[in-house]
Write an enzyme that holds these catalytic residues in place. Structure first.
Site, mmCIF file in Angstrom:
data_model
loop_
_atom_site.group_PDB
_atom_site.id
_atom_site.type_symbol
_atom_site.label_atom_id
_atom_site.label_comp_id
_atom_site.label_asym_id
_atom_site.label_seq_id
_atom_site.Cartn_x
_atom_site.Cartn_y
_atom_site.Cartn_z
ATOM 1 N N SER A 126 -9.488 -1.052 7.490
ATOM 2 C CA SER A 126 -8.949 -1.029 6.135
ATOM 3 C C SER A 126 -8.233 -2.307 5.738
ATOM 4 C CB SER A 126 -8.000 0.157 5.979
ATOM 5 O OG SER A 126 -8.678 1.373 6.196
ATOM 6 N N LYS A 169 0.847 -1.191 0.000
ATOM 7 C CA LYS A 169 0.000 0.000 0.000
ATOM 8 C C LYS A 169 0.885 1.244 0.000
ATOM 9 C CE LYS A 169 -3.813 1.869 2.858
ATOM 10 N NZ LYS A 169 -4.643 1.571 4.052
ATOM 11 N N SER A 178 -9.313 1.485 3.365
ATOM 12 C CA SER A 178 -8.533 2.314 2.470
ATOM 13 C C SER A 178 -7.537 1.508 1.638
ATOM 14 C CB SER A 178 -7.772 3.362 3.298
ATOM 15 O OG SER A 178 -6.875 2.753 4.217
#
Length: 574
Positions: free
Chosen positions: A148, A50, A124
């Site tokens: 997330s 990420k 996210s």
């Protein structure tokens, strides 16, 4: 070495072709995989990170181009994975500054759902979930503050491990709310995710919130209790409600007993994350940038971060005290359960729906995730079913801090019971693998002959201690059975006799945790006791015996072949 991309990147070198369009899942791809070791426990596995996690050679943007910087070194967790032989393929898109649960809050564009691109991927860590679900990499790193690392897993038919706080270092991770942040792991199987966790974990003094955690290393009891929140809200989604009802039954088939719990303290804690001064930590995480470049932040992320400026230190202390109070209330729940079961997300939303109502619908997606880090729990999200409309439904298993390996073990058993394909690839689940960090719990096999048989009055003394029925059987033909007079409930006495003087007597063999054996034996009243019984299958196990003197004048019921047959004959006679 690095190619920066904002849309439709090609699949990673050596990875399977995705079954769906890549959308905006990648922010940057390596022209060739980054490796520092070719051997190790993760050799042969590809991964993505990420883009709020530092990887040398890649800009860290946190999905905000104006914030981007070039890290001098890898985040601690990335370095651990590279040293273990894994190959890094690139950086993935996210809700900006890891602030969101839906995957649409990025200037690089929304990340679509891997199963149906009209729907959100969840955030996210949206890009990380997508590239795993579509088979582009074997696993990916996300982060998890409010869900997330779980919501994108549930919405994309993959596994998401949210470890205990402090288990994986967050050094080199752009914080969202640093005191509750976790690095999370996405994979298509629990086996791969657990192998990654085993490498990624480890105390790191560079992380101010790192901890040396005592970890549970024995599986949950074979007969366990799982909490089910009441009431549950699915926001009118009947298919999700049905899918969760099916999940309860599947977990029951795994040996679980559902226990309804009051969700109020968990919901109260969850609400504090965005609706109290706790949101100030979101602002504090990137305060210098927000103060200087607020206009470079997308809405509604900007509004959330700026809201943190309006609280005083006293407000924050009040919110923290409220959180502790909810935590105290929630702690009592664990006296009656071993694990908590929740929907990973209560419903699905299309990208269009989310863009039209980004705050309320995002909050809905976090209904069963926001409290977990705040209350210091561990969690794993695993696929549960494909709904009749084709959308995935996932469940999350939650346990106390340090229960990560236990959750992985139960999550793997649950996932494999579903028979689902891997993510969006269509590939079947491989065979399950043992969770290496777990060692079998010590157990004792106990032979019961009378009132402790399944369905009889004292059987609860076994089941409440986590005992499970292994098998029915018989003794060798060297025992006689007697009905003890005046016992409540009625009980038999088993006596070993000389060879040729007895008969085979029906018994059951139960397995219980060794830790519960002492309290069980303490319940046995005289003239009964525990001795070694010889069974017809050749085994010699601990079981119920009786003092010979107590059998003088007792009714010999050996010819019935067992206590249950005697009770049935007596009931028929009356």
């Amino acid at each position: 070495m690095v190619q920066h991309e904002t849309s439709s990147p090609s699949p990673a070198t050596g990875a399977a072709e995705p079954l769906a369009q890549p959308g905006n899942a990648w922010i940057a791809r390596a022209s060739s995989p980054v490796q520092t070791a070719t051997s190790g426990p993760l050799a042969g596995l590809s991964f993505a990170a990420k883009d709020n996690i530092d990887a040398a050679g890649f800009a860290t943007t946190a999905a905000c181009p104006a914030f981007a910087y070039q890290p001098a070194q890898n985040a601690s967790v990335v370095q651990r994975l590279l040293d273990a032989g894994a190959a890094l393929h690139g950086k993935t898109n996210l809700d900006q500054f890891a602030c969101g649960l839906n995957g649409t809050r990025s200037p690089y564009g929304p990340v679509p759902n891997a199963i149906d691109p009209a729907y959100v991927s969840g955030g996210s860590s949206s890009g990380s979930a997508y590239v795993v679900a579509t088979g582009q990499v074997d696993f990916a790193l996300g982060t998890d503050t409010a869900g997330s690392g779980r919501v994108p897993a549930g919405l994309n038919n993959i596994v998401g491990i949210k470890p205990s706080k402090g288990l994986i270092s967050t050094h080199g991770v752009v914080p969202a709310a640093q005191s509750v942040d976790c690095v999370s792991i996405f994979a298509r199987t629990v086996d791969v995710a657990a192998r990654v966790l085993a490498v990624a974990q480890g105390y790191d003094a560079q992380d101010p919130y790192a901890r040396r955690l005592p970890m549970a290393t024995t599986p949950l009891p074979a007969a366990f209790r799982f909490g089910v929140p009441a009431p549950l809200e699915f926001h009118g989604d009947a298919l999700a409600a049905d899918a969760f009802a099916q999940a309860i039954e599947r977990l029951r088939a795994q040996g679980g007993t559902p226990v309804e719990i009051d969700y109020a303290p968990l919901a109260g804690a969850a609400a504090l994350l965005y609706e109290s001064a706790l949101v100030a930590e979101r602002y504090a995480a990137v305060r210098p940038f927000v103060d200087a470049h607020a206009d470079q932040i997308v809405e509604p992320v900007r509004g959330i971060l700026l809201a943190g400026k309006g609280y005083s230190a006293a407000d924050l202390v009040d919110a923290q005290t409220q959180l502790r109070a909810f935590g105290q209330q929630a702690a009592a729940l664990w006296d009656g359960i071993d694990v908590l079961l929740v929907p990973t997300a209560p419903t699905h939303y299309t990208v269009a729906q989310m863009l039209a109502d980004p705050v309320v619908l995002n909050r809905n997606l976090g209904a069963y995730t926001n409290f977990v880090n705040l209350l210091d729990y561990a969690a794993i999200s695993v696929p549960s079913s494909l709904r009749p409309d084709g959308l995935p439904f996932g469940i999350t298993l939650i346990g106390p801090c340090g229960s990560d390996w236990q959750l992985a073990d139960l999550g793997q058993r649950y996932h494999h019971a579903t028979g689902l394909a891997l993510g969006a690839t269509g590939a079947p689940l491989p065979p399950p693998a043992p969770i290496a960090a777990l060692r079998p719990a010590a157990t004792v096999d106990v032979v019961v002959v009378g009132a402790h048989l399944s369905g009889l009055p004292l059987n609860g003394q076994l089941t409440e201690r986590g005992a499970v029925l292994l098998r029915a059987g018989e003794t060798v033909p060297d025992y006689r059975l007697f009905a003890l007079p005046g016992t409540v409930p009625p009980k038999p006495g088993l006596l070993r006799v000389a060879p040729g003087q007895g008969a085979r007597i029906a018994v059951e063999v139960w397995r219980m945790p060794a830790t519960a054996y002492g309290s069980f034996v303490a319940l046995i009243p005289p003239p009964l006791g525990i001795g070694t019984l010889q069974l017809a299958d050749g085994s010699a196990l601990q079981g119920f015996v009786c003092e010979p003197l107590a059998l003088e004048g007792a009714q010999d019921i050996t010819h019935f072949g067992g206590w249950r047959a005697f009770l049935q004959a007596r009931a028929t006679a009356t």
